[in-house]
Scaffold this active site. Sequence first.
Site, PDB file in Angstrom:
ATOM      1  CG  ASP A 167       7.717  -5.365  -4.294  1.00  0.00           C
ATOM      2  OD1 ASP A 167       8.425  -5.492  -3.268  1.00  0.00           O
ATOM      3  OD2 ASP A 167       7.850  -4.409  -5.078  1.00  0.00           O
ATOM      4  CB  SER A 201      10.115  -0.782  -1.942  1.00  0.00           C
ATOM      5  OG  SER A 201      10.349  -2.131  -2.225  1.00  0.00           O
TER       6      SER A 201
END
Length: 473
Positions: A256, A109
């Site tokens: 995301d 991430s």
Amino acid sequence: MTLIKSISGIRGTIGGTPGEGLSPMDIVKFTYAYCAKLKERRPKPEGERYKIVVGKDARLSGDMVEQLVCGTAVACGVDVIKAGFASTPTTEMAVIFEEADGGIILTASHNPKQWNALKLLNERGEFLNAEEGAAILECAEKGDFTFADVDSLGTIEEKDFTDAHLDAVLELPTVDVEAVKKAGFKVVLDAVNSVGGIIVPRLLERLGVECVCVNCDPTGEFAHNPEPLPANLVELSEAVVANQADLGISVDPDVDRLALICEDGRPFGEEYTLVSIADYILSKIYNEAAAPYSLNTSSNLSSSRALRDVTEQYGGDYYAAAVGEVNVTAKMRECGAVIGGEGNGGVIYPALHYGRDAIVGVALFLTNLAYKKVKVSELRASYPEYVIAKNKIELSDSALIDNILETVKAKYAAEDINTIDGVKISFEERKEWVHLRRSNTEPIIRIFAEASTAEAADALAKQIIDIANTIIK
């Protein structure tokens, strides 16, 4: 070197000693445990194949980790659909498209390039719950491995799901492609040299949006700290102004999280990504839907109160969830939320899927902007103004954490208190709150405080820190 094992997966820095960094041995044993528990969770008749999707962001270790994960799954007798470079939401949706038994996303991430991780999905393309994650950790540590014989090995098939993801987004009735095309937007995109540089320009092209790319080559050589915070987006802000663009778009390495920059170079505020998109979805339902309908929303306890304010303006109910995407999605299902997510720029739109998705976030935001016909800075000014102060207290003795939490809870017992994840105290008259929660990986208490000004938020956080310091001393 660092290796962090949690119920949501395994992440760490590449290399080093097994058990201390994210080594090949750690990757193999956790992939094995995932496959073993997948078979227990979803028993099938003998001879029926298991299938998972594996996708990765563009970080430097991606190929190595992908080979180990896919090879281990094959050795476990599990078929692999290799999605290659794919955003996290793309991989999640690929599980649904393929009717797979699960999936593994190879991404750390927003962590720097030396990190990578295995994020584990169920058959709905959603993260495993706490019980399922704990079972995998236990299985991996036992080390009692049994692999498939040569006639039962899995297979590997390569597929690209980028266009299928984009098709699903653009077919949503809440995404008005023609309105966005007519608006003639110009945007600057910072994709931090990861997979956002592949999928976001393709989305914008299909929406008829002119895109100026900054750091869009998916090399994995992150041009700056990859977390999409204002301090890391100075180059993007300057490019928006220099190119006279309508807005700037920033995504993290696995796409995301979505952060936006106003046309004047000022940050829109990652907390307000979800707020603005929720405002659009709620207004559309309120004005167009036939009763009965839901106007409920949800976010985690550490997200801005602005979502609650906007929700209540439409007569809806806001529901708080414990921190963590899996907790937010569970709460959204429970309360029938039509939109939700996290204040870090994570938008979850159930009409598409239950996962944070910057792609649907961009499409919905641009549709709203096209309808409202205002500047991005004007849209931002239309929402309640709050500021969050983020602090943490590092403790040498983790046993002090419970003492601090209990002391704070007792001191503010007359206020509105939520204890589903640490202690959150809401001061309703002032529309302020402070949230204390323990870290899942370190002896740390995180302290988030929100108020209408930075000074008030800092002052509220200081009250809590002062209480904690009296206990520590």
